[in-house]
Design a protein around this motif. Structure first.
Motif, PDB file in Angstrom:
ATOM      1  N   VAL A 235       0.842  -1.195   0.000  1.00 21.15           N
ATOM      2  CA  VAL A 235       0.000   0.000   0.000  1.00 21.15           C
ATOM      3  C   VAL A 235       0.882   1.252   0.000  1.00 21.15           C
ATOM      4  CG1 VAL A 235      -1.712   1.279   1.342  1.00 21.15           C
ATOM      5  CG2 VAL A 235      -1.895  -1.221   1.109  1.00 21.15           C
ATOM      6  N   HIS A 236       0.503   2.233  -0.818  1.00 19.48           N
ATOM      7  CA  HIS A 236       1.285   3.481  -0.904  1.00 19.48           C
ATOM      8  C   HIS A 236       0.544   4.674  -0.314  1.00 19.48           C
ATOM      9  CE1 HIS A 236       4.223   1.358  -3.237  1.00 19.48           C
ATOM     10  NE2 HIS A 236       3.249   0.869  -3.986  1.00 19.48           N
ATOM     11  N   SER A 237      -0.796   4.663  -0.370  1.00 15.12           N
ATOM     12  CA  SER A 237      -1.501   5.791   0.252  1.00 15.12           C
ATOM     13  C   SER A 237      -2.918   5.403   0.655  1.00 15.12           C
ATOM     14  CB  SER A 237      -1.536   6.997  -0.688  1.00 15.12           C
ATOM     15  OG  SER A 237      -2.401   6.738  -1.763  1.00 15.12           O
ATOM     16  N   VAL A 238      -3.363   6.057   1.718  1.00 15.61           N
ATOM     17  CA  VAL A 238      -4.721   5.860   2.241  1.00 15.61           C
ATOM     18  C   VAL A 238      -5.285   7.258   2.490  1.00 15.61           C
ATOM     19  CG1 VAL A 238      -6.089   4.882   4.120  1.00 15.61           C
ATOM     20  CG2 VAL A 238      -4.000   3.718   3.398  1.00 15.61           C
ATOM     21  N   GLU A 239      -6.372   7.604   1.754  1.00 12.54           N
ATOM     22  CA  GLU A 239      -6.914   8.962   1.880  1.00 12.54           C
ATOM     23  C   GLU A 239      -8.430   8.934   1.903  1.00 12.54           C
ATOM     24  OE1 GLU A 239      -4.812  12.174  -0.527  1.00 12.54           O
ATOM     25  OE2 GLU A 239      -3.984  10.334  -1.398  1.00 12.54           O
ATOM     26  N   GLU A 240      -9.005   9.881   2.655  1.00  7.26           N
ATOM     27  CA  GLU A 240     -10.469   9.988   2.670  1.00  7.26           C
ATOM     28  C   GLU A 240     -10.916  10.634   1.367  1.00  7.26           C
ATOM     29  OE1 GLU A 240     -13.032  10.082   5.426  1.00  7.26           O
ATOM     30  OE2 GLU A 240     -11.802   9.850   7.236  1.00  7.26           O
ATOM     31  N   LYS A 272       6.342   3.637   9.492  1.00  3.53           N
ATOM     32  CA  LYS A 272       5.816   3.590   8.119  1.00  3.53           C
ATOM     33  C   LYS A 272       4.472   4.299   7.963  1.00  3.53           C
ATOM     34  CE  LYS A 272       7.987  -0.549   6.348  1.00  3.53           C
ATOM     35  NZ  LYS A 272       7.781  -1.828   5.697  1.00  3.53           N
ATOM     36  N   VAL A 273       3.823   4.640   9.073  1.00  3.43           N
ATOM     37  CA  VAL A 273       2.452   5.146   8.976  1.00  3.43           C
ATOM     38  C   VAL A 273       2.399   6.501   8.276  1.00  3.43           C
ATOM     39  CG1 VAL A 273       0.335   5.638  10.258  1.00  3.43           C
ATOM     40  CG2 VAL A 273       1.926   3.953  11.139  1.00  3.43           C
ATOM     41  N   SER A 274       3.319   7.398   8.639  1.00  3.56           N
ATOM     42  CA  SER A 274       3.273   8.766   8.106  1.00  3.56           C
ATOM     43  C   SER A 274       3.305   8.774   6.581  1.00  3.56           C
ATOM     44  CB  SER A 274       4.455   9.587   8.615  1.00  3.56           C
ATOM     45  OG  SER A 274       4.466   9.560  10.003  1.00  3.56           O
ATOM     46  N   GLY A 275       4.145   7.901   6.006  1.00  2.00           N
ATOM     47  CA  GLY A 275       4.288   7.870   4.551  1.00  2.00           C
ATOM     48  C   GLY A 275       3.023   7.413   3.840  1.00  2.00           C
ATOM     49  N   LEU A 276       2.165   6.687   4.539  1.00  2.00           N
ATOM     50  CA  LEU A 276       0.958   6.137   3.901  1.00  2.00           C
ATOM     51  C   LEU A 276      -0.259   7.036   4.037  1.00  2.00           C
ATOM     52  CD1 LEU A 276       0.836   2.381   5.029  1.00  2.00           C
ATOM     53  CD2 LEU A 276       1.844   3.390   3.013  1.00  2.00           C
ATOM     54  N   TRP A 277      -0.268   7.833   5.093  1.00  2.00           N
ATOM     55  CA  TRP A 277      -1.500   8.534   5.472  1.00  2.00           C
ATOM     56  C   TRP A 277      -1.257  10.050   5.499  1.00  2.00           C
ATOM     57  CZ3 TRP A 277      -3.875   8.146  11.075  1.00  2.00           C
ATOM     58  CH2 TRP A 277      -5.143   8.693  11.075  1.00  2.00           C
ATOM     59  N   PRO A 278      -1.422  10.708   4.338  1.00  2.00           N
ATOM     60  CA  PRO A 278      -1.139  12.146   4.279  1.00  2.00           C
ATOM     61  C   PRO A 278      -2.007  12.949   5.245  1.00  2.00           C
ATOM     62  CG  PRO A 278      -1.717  11.267   2.087  1.00  2.00           C
ATOM     63  CD  PRO A 278      -1.872  10.147   3.060  1.00  2.00           C
ATOM     64  N   GLY A 279      -3.226  12.444   5.545  1.00  2.00           N
ATOM     65  CA  GLY A 279      -4.137  13.221   6.400  1.00  2.00           C
ATOM     66  C   GLY A 279      -3.953  12.964   7.884  1.00  2.00           C
ATOM     67  N   MET A 280      -2.879  12.285   8.281  1.00  2.00           N
ATOM     68  CA  MET A 280      -2.698  11.973   9.703  1.00  2.00           C
ATOM     69  C   MET A 280      -2.551  13.273  10.517  1.00  2.00           C
ATOM     70  SD  MET A 280      -0.058   9.397  11.529  1.00  2.00           S
ATOM     71  CE  MET A 280       1.396  10.038  10.784  1.00  2.00           C
ATOM     72  N   SER A 415      -5.574  13.925  19.397  1.00  2.00           N
ATOM     73  CA  SER A 415      -5.689  14.575  18.079  1.00  2.00           C
ATOM     74  C   SER A 415      -6.412  13.683  17.063  1.00  2.00           C
ATOM     75  CB  SER A 415      -4.297  14.925  17.545  1.00  2.00           C
ATOM     76  OG  SER A 415      -3.641  13.754  17.061  1.00  2.00           O
ATOM     77  N   LEU A 416      -6.531  12.406  17.365  1.00  2.00           N
ATOM     78  CA  LEU A 416      -7.181  11.501  16.400  1.00  2.00           C
ATOM     79  C   LEU A 416      -8.687  11.716  16.413  1.00  2.00           C
ATOM     80  CD1 LEU A 416      -5.196   8.196  17.146  1.00  2.00           C
ATOM     81  CD2 LEU A 416      -5.014   9.615  15.084  1.00  2.00           C
ATOM     82  N   ASP A 417      -9.264  11.843  15.236  1.00  2.00           N
ATOM     83  CA  ASP A 417     -10.707  12.019  15.107  1.00  2.00           C
ATOM     84  C   ASP A 417     -11.367  10.648  15.294  1.00  2.00           C
ATOM     85  OD1 ASP A 417     -13.288  12.347  14.329  1.00  2.00           O
ATOM     86  OD2 ASP A 417     -12.836  13.074  12.291  1.00  2.00           O
ATOM     87  N   ARG A 418     -12.143  10.506  16.344  1.00  2.00           N
ATOM     88  CA  ARG A 418     -12.710   9.189  16.644  1.00  2.00           C
ATOM     89  C   ARG A 418     -13.849   8.810  15.706  1.00  2.00           C
ATOM     90  NH1 ARG A 418     -10.428   6.929  20.765  1.00  2.00           N
ATOM     91  NH2 ARG A 418     -12.069   5.374  21.057  1.00  2.00           N
ATOM     92  N   THR A 419     -14.210   9.744  14.795  1.00  2.00           N
ATOM     93  CA  THR A 419     -15.238   9.387  13.802  1.00  2.00           C
ATOM     94  C   THR A 419     -14.613   9.225  12.415  1.00  2.00           C
ATOM     95  OG1 THR A 419     -15.755  11.685  13.299  1.00  2.00           O
ATOM     96  CG2 THR A 419     -17.021  10.648  15.073  1.00  2.00           C
ATOM     97  N   SER A 420     -13.287   9.186  12.371  1.00  2.00           N
ATOM     98  CA  SER A 420     -12.621   9.031  11.073  1.00  2.00           C
ATOM     99  C   SER A 420     -12.832   7.619  10.538  1.00  2.00           C
ATOM    100  CB  SER A 420     -11.126   9.307  11.238  1.00  2.00           C
ATOM    101  OG  SER A 420     -10.449   8.949  10.047  1.00  2.00           O
ATOM    102  N   ARG A 421     -12.864   7.507   9.209  1.00  4.61           N
ATOM    103  CA  ARG A 421     -12.993   6.171   8.596  1.00  4.61           C
ATOM    104  C   ARG A 421     -11.626   5.534   8.371  1.00  4.61           C
ATOM    105  NH1 ARG A 421     -16.811   7.815   3.754  1.00  4.61           N
ATOM    106  NH2 ARG A 421     -15.391   9.582   3.868  1.00  4.61           N
ATOM    107  N   ILE A 422     -10.578   6.277   8.747  1.00 11.25           N
ATOM    108  CA  ILE A 422      -9.222   5.705   8.702  1.00 11.25           C
ATOM    109  C   ILE A 422      -8.737   5.572  10.150  1.00 11.25           C
ATOM    110  CG2 ILE A 422      -6.855   6.048   7.908  1.00 11.25           C
ATOM    111  CD1 ILE A 422      -7.989   7.822   5.676  1.00 11.25           C
ATOM    112  N   VAL A 423      -8.392   4.371  10.555  1.00  5.88           N
ATOM    113  CA  VAL A 423      -8.004   4.165  11.962  1.00  5.88           C
ATOM    114  C   VAL A 423      -6.626   3.488  12.031  1.00  5.88           C
ATOM    115  CG1 VAL A 423      -8.724   3.248  14.195  1.00  5.88           C
ATOM    116  CG2 VAL A 423     -10.457   3.814  12.498  1.00  5.88           C
TER     117      VAL A 423
END
Ligand SMILES: Cc1cc2nc3c(=O)[nH]c(=O)nc-3n(C[C@H](O)[C@H](O)[C@H](O)COP(=O)(O)OP(=O)(O)OC[C@H]3O[C@@H](n4cnc5c(N)ncnc54)[C@H](O)[C@@H]3O)c2cc1C
Length: 460
Positions: A235-240, A272-280, A415-423
């Motif tokens: 996986v290279h990216s995960v975005e809403e 590795k998480v930061s590189g995958l999730w630009p919206g973190m 800081s994590l949005d507990r209603t985000s669809r990315i966890v």
């Protein structure tokens, strides 16, 4: 430590699709719980096997756990998952004797550790009295310290060294705190938060252990057999996106894929998480960028005869041997690790020694390990009995919560949005361990199920 209710409990809209990135124990436990709740789950894994840092290699009849090795009975989340997945027959009680080396003698302990520490010759009378302070401090924290949430024990966020200076003495530091830090986390106690040692003291010492004759991989493999796992999928990216979460990945032939899902769990190691999730969120990004990981290099020796030593693990303090070491007698840890009558012995170096040797050839690393074992002199004639060697390298190994990082973690979690669809899921939320990763996966499954159920209700 208290048992928490199993996850997830929220009702699920039938068939909604969820992608899980990473088939380590964190990702697989999230996937298993979500699938059970009715979601259509696919796990994307970059390598050709599941398990990540919970993996077992087979070589000439020996089973070598290349990552995690010990499973204390206090892993209540794991025991419940094993039961729910129908894997109970795969596990059995494991060896629970461990020894601390002092002046050439191995002082052995088991389930009744606190009592035995007071009666054994490992510590002087003065240290035994001081030890009661550690017992009292750990007791005060025991209801809050656990594998799910490290942020509940902010007052324990000082270095092991500072704690030992303040509450203990040099002998307790040398023969208890330092070996626990070096052996459980491969970390120097100067850089490790005392929270880790509290957990080791309350959850891993003086308790029983369990394991599987199949090797540590029994659990990831058992879960994966019940799931849709796609190997060689990096996986290279995960975005809403507007229609859901967009996941981009490549397959083993370099083919590019773009899939949309209702939700996504990111279960890869912290760095590795930061590189995958630009919206973190920025606070989470900052926490992960500062979090350090240990490095572990270990060498396993298959032996034509078992040494007589009954311990599963021997802590070798750095006061006794330069740098300190951990020795695992794997054949005592669980059945099935060595052919009948034979032995399997693994030497673990702490981070700085592992780093020094990490890029050396397997031959050089093995020769170094043999020299260490011969100098220690615990197993006379060992080199004549070696019939197999295996070098394992792990980087990143386990996250090291340094003094001050609980405050950073608290901010990151907020800081994590507990209603985000990315966890995000990982051992970096708590103590670097299989059970922490698993508990994080289950928590993510609950959270995502609640979010998706709420979103569905709002639409209808
Ligand atoms: C040497 C060693 C000894 C240990 N000892 C113990 C112990 O005795 N007891 C204990 O409880 N714990 C122990 N641990 C810690 C434990 O192994 C880990 O904390 C735990 O396994 C982490 O699980 P995880 O699922 O979070 O991550 P991982 O196991 O690292 O899984 C992450 C998965 O994601 C995959 N991945 C990465 N990037 C991508 C991508 N871009 N796309 C798709 N897939 C990707 C990886 O290939 C991997 O399969 C030890 C660890 C090591 C290394």
């Amino acid at each position: 430590m208290k048992d928490r209710p199993a996850a997830p409990t929220a009702p699920s809209p039938a068939g909604q699709r969820i992608l899980v990135v990473g088939a380590g124990i964190g990702g697989l436990s999230a996937a298993f719980r979500l699938q059970r709740a009715g979601y259509a789950v696919t796990v994307l894994e970059s390598t050709d096997h599941v398990g990540g840092r919970m993996w077992t290699e087979e070589m000439g009849g020996y089973r070598i756990d290349t990552g995690a090795a010990l499973l204390p009975d206090s892993y209540s989340e794991m025991r419940r998952l094993i039961r729910d997945a129908g894997l109970t027959d795969d596990v059995q009680p494991s060896g629970d004797i461990y020894g601390f080396l002092r002046d050439g003698t191995v002082h052995r302990f088991g389930k009744r550790l606190p009592l035995r520490l007071l009666t054994s010759g490992l510590l002087s009378t003065g240290s035994k009295v001081r030890l009661l302070r550690l017992a009292a401090d750990a007791h005060r924290l025991k209801d809050r310290i656990g594998f799910r949430d490290l942020t509940l024990v902010p007052e324990a966020d000082e270095s092991c060294t500072a704690y030992a200076d303040r509450r203990l003495n040099q002998e307790l530091f040398d023969y208890l705190i330092e070996p626990l830090s070096t052996n459980y986390y491969f970390a120097p106690p100067e850089e490790l938060s005392m929270t880790h040692v509290y957990l080791a003291a309350t959850a891993a010492l003086g308790t029983g252990y369990f394991n599987s004759p199949k090797g540590m991989v029994f659990l990831p493999r058992g879960l994966a057999e019940r799931l849709d796992v796609r190997h060689h999928s990096t996986v290279h990216s995960v975005e809403e996106g507007d229609d859901g979460v967009v996941v981009r990945y490549t397959d083993h032939q370099g083919g590019e894929h773009r899939e949309t899902a209702a939700g996504c769990v990111i279960a890869v190691p912290g760095p590795k998480v930061s590189g995958l999730w630009p919206g973190m969120p920025a606070a989470m990004r900052s926490y992960l960028s500062r979090l350090r990981y240990s490095t572990c290099l270990h060498v396993s020796f298959g032996l034509s005869e078992r040494p007589a030593e009954p311990s599963t693990w021997i802590f070798v303090p750095r006061r006794e041997y330069p740098g300190g070491l951990g020795l695992c007698l794997d054949h005592n840890r669980a059945p099935g690790r060595a052919p009948r009558g034979k032995g399997l012995l693994t030497l673990y170096w702490p981070t700085h020694l592992s780093e020094d040797l990490y890029d050396a050839s397997d031959e050089d690393v093995t020769a170094h390990a043999l020299r260490d074992l011969e100098r220690l002199g615990l197993f006379p004639g060992l080199s004549r009995r070696i019939e197999m060697t295996r070098v394992s390298r792990c980087r990143p190994c386990v996250p090291l919560t340094h003094p001050g990082s609980i405050a950073e973690l608290t901010e990151a979690v907020r800081s994590l949005d507990r209603t985000s669809r990315i966890v995000p899921v990982g051992d970096y939320f708590s103590f670097g361990s299989t059970n922490a990763a698993l508990a994080s996966g289950e928590q993510a499954a609950t959270q995502l199920a609640v979010t998706l159920t709420g979103a569905d209700r709002a639409r209808s």
